[in-house]
Design a protein around this motif. Structure first.
Motif, mmCIF file in Angstrom:
data_model
loop_
_atom_site.group_PDB
_atom_site.id
_atom_site.type_symbol
_atom_site.label_atom_id
_atom_site.label_comp_id
_atom_site.label_asym_id
_atom_site.label_seq_id
_atom_site.Cartn_x
_atom_site.Cartn_y
_atom_site.Cartn_z
ATOM 1 N N ASN A 1 0.716 -1.329 0.074
ATOM 2 C CA ASN A 1 0.118 -0.122 -0.178
ATOM 3 C C ASN A 1 0.915 1.363 0.060
ATOM 4 N N LYS A 2 2.054 1.264 -0.644
ATOM 5 C CA LYS A 2 3.185 2.432 -0.624
ATOM 6 C C LYS A 2 2.484 3.592 -1.356
ATOM 7 N N LEU A 3 1.438 3.548 -2.299
ATOM 8 C CA LEU A 3 0.942 4.565 -3.192
ATOM 9 C C LEU A 3 -0.491 4.798 -2.696
ATOM 10 N N HIS A 4 -1.238 4.508 -1.640
ATOM 11 C CA HIS A 4 -2.281 4.549 -1.331
ATOM 12 C C HIS A 4 -3.000 5.947 -1.666
ATOM 13 N N GLY A 5 -4.261 6.278 -2.402
ATOM 14 C CA GLY A 5 -4.642 7.749 -2.693
ATOM 15 C C GLY A 5 -3.974 8.364 -3.411
#
Length: 580
Positions: A325-329
């Motif tokens: 989830n490193k690039l969530h959003g």
């Protein structure tokens, strides 16, 4: 039996000559008389050799009759205007971006002293490519032509659903301007095996023309072409004349080429044809490309094939990759995201929670785009928005602006820009690189990065980032891709310079410089022997898969991983030492 009349070219019409089929056999007796009359005249009245050509008549749609600028010499020939109705032989395929027309051209014969006739030139099939000017309208004044020899037709007939071939022609072979015009016809499979792409590229150094015309041909359409080729081959070889001498008609002069000085003529071998070919026959079996390389000399005799053993199907997905989830959003825009490295980057971004938009080339990359979208839909997180694909040509600033505006309109933001779109061409001399080609590749590879950055920055906030795709060729020189390598060197400098301009805004700019990678651009641009050995010049002795490159982009896109990186270049290149 296919019959051919002998007439000269008609200067007052713009129609192309085609072979025609009679609707009945009523001409057979007249043909026989004409042939005997010619033969007797030859043996009794003259010692001068006459070249005998199988000619084609034009059909005037308005007059409903056949016309020619001169009638056959035989008194028994059917007068012009009194011929029975004939049917033209030709076939056209119309698509949104271009049209393709194929027409057979007859062989030529010369009489011998004995009264017999000898084949002096085989027939061929003329293919004409015309770009679209508007919806269902095509600009035939800009047509490009490519003449297929019987051997080349044989290659097309033998192609399978996953096979590719490539033909090279120099229409000025043997002349003073040899090498100034280069034509390349590539026939490549659609990704799902449903047909083939026909791509004709023409480089004319004299007229400063550098043009490529693409047209997709479905499996059904290709089957029709092959059926026509199978039928016409004996006639192109002249064997119908051997079986039925009555089909031969005499002509007072040899066939002349209708030369269009702007586009190089309707016949692109009017002297010795350069028929060197490199056929890349890639068979997608068991996850590997297996192929045959054949090179033909000027007499169109293929050499023994060599097995390609190192090729591998491009893989965008690494089943062992563990997202976190490193690039969530985040919202990411990737140019050239439909295949190769771009596809894998889009996929990994989606796995890491980003909403993804990518660009592709309409008509050429439609299948790739659809496959990538399906891949992203399966990979995306529940709270990410559905991915979008945007058709565009990134060479031009107006198009880049429209892409950025569309992404912001749909998603409201841009946090990550990946400029990945590129072209490359294999070269052996600098003379091959025309001014128009040089501009084209610089526009695609580096101009587009300027344009995308300029317009994306209007919407980027602190914490956003830009990632540019460079190449190991920027550091090694990459002479076999001289113009491409030059653009990649420019990208490294652009990345470093822009990073310094944007430090104060909290926007990071970095680049990834891959080594050899299995992507569709490799077999499309490299000679077969280079494809076979791709990756052998790096310490790991192999080319990478796209999924081995994509994590570098994830690293640079993630604040938690690379917040202290800007103006830097990552080098996933198989152990190649470069001066970074």
């Amino acid at each position: 039996m296919l019959q051919l009349n002998s007439v000269s070219w008609l200067s007052s019409t713009t129609q192309n000559p085609m072979l025609w089929l009679p609707q009945s056999n009523s001409q057979s007796s007249q043909d026989s008389c004409a042939f005997n009359s010619i033969s007797n005249s030859k043996t009794s009245n003259t010692k001068k050799k006459k070249k005998l050509s199988l000619k084609c008549q034009y059909y005037d749609q308005q007059q409903k009759s056949f016309t020619s600028s001169s009638r056959p010499s035989s008194s028994s020939a059917t007068p012009v205007g009194e011929s029975p109705p004939k049917v033209f032989v030709g076939h056209s395929i119309y698509k949104g971006k271009a049209a393709l027309t194929i027409e057979p051209r007859a062989p030529e014969f010369s009489p011998l002293e004995s009264g017999a006739y000898k084949l002096v030139k085989e027939g061929f099939v003329l293919s004409q490519f015309a770009p679209a000017s508007s919806a269902r309208q095509y600009d035939w004044t800009r047509k490009q032509v490519f003449s297929l020899s019987v051997t080349e037709i044989g290659h097309l007939v033998s192609l399978g659903a996953r096979d590719s071939c490539e033909f090279f022609h120099d229409p000025n072979k043997g002349r003073s301007d040899e090498g100034k015009v280069r034509k390349v016809l590539k026939v490549e499979p659609l990704p799902d095996g449903s047909g083939h792409f026909f791509n004709l590229s023409v480089q004319n150094k004299v007229l400063n023309i550098d043009e490529s015309i693409y047209i997709p041909v479905t499996r059904a359409e290709y089957t029709v072409l092959i059926s026509a080729f199978n039928y016409i081959l004996p006639y192109l070889l002249g064997w119908h004349a051997y079986a039925n001498a009555n089909s031969i008609k005499s002509a007072d002069s040899s066939r002349e080429n209708n030369v269009n000085p702007r586009y190089g003529g309707d016949y692109d071998w009017n002297s010795l044809l350069e028929s060197r070919r490199r056929d890349l026959l890639f068979l997608a079996q068991d996850g590997n490309w297996q192929g045959t390389v054949s090179v033909s000399t000027a007499d169109s005799t293929p050499a023994t094939g060599e097995r390609i053993s190192h090729a591998s199907t491009p893989q965008a997905i690494n089943p062992k990759y563990q997202p976190s989830n490193k690039l969530h959003g985040k919202v990411a825009l990737v140019t050239g995201g439909d295949s190769g490295i771009g596809r894998s980057v889009c996929y990994h971004f989606a796995l890491e929670g980003a909403t993804v938009a990518f660009t592709y080339v309409e008509g050429i990359e439609d299948r790739d785009k659809d496959e990538t979208l399906q891949m992203l839909l399966k990979a995306k997180s529940n709270d990410a928005k559905e991915p979008i694909a945007i058709a565009t040509d990134v060479k031009f600033e107006e198009n880049c602006k429209k892409v950025v505006d569309q992404v912001v309109s749909v998603f409201g933001q841009i946090d990550i820009l990946v400029s990945n779109a590129a072209e490359q061409y294999y070269v052996t001399t600098i003379e091959e690189i025309t001014e128009s080609r040089l501009e084209r590749i610089f526009r695609t590879n580096i101009f587009s990065q300027f344009f995308m950055a300029r317009h994306s920055l209007k919407y980027m906030k602190e914490g956003s980032c830009i990632i540019n795709t460079a190449s190991a060729n920027a550091y090694t020189g990459g002479s076999q891709f001289l113009d491409y390598s030059s653009t990649k060197g420019a990208i490294v400098t652009f990345t470093r310079g822009l990073s310094q301009l944007l430090i104060s805004k909290g926007i990071r700019v970095n680049a990834v410089s891959p080594g050899p990678v299995w992507t569709p651009i490799q077999p499309a641009s490299l000679p077969a022997e280079k494809v076979a050995s791709l990756g052998s010049d790096v310490p790991m002795d192999r080319a990478a898969q796209p999924y081995e490159i994509a994590p570098s982009y994830v690293f640079l896109a993630s604040d938690e991983c690379s917040s202290y990186f800007t103006g830097q270049v990552l080098h996933p290149n198989g152990g190649l030492i470069v001066n970074a």
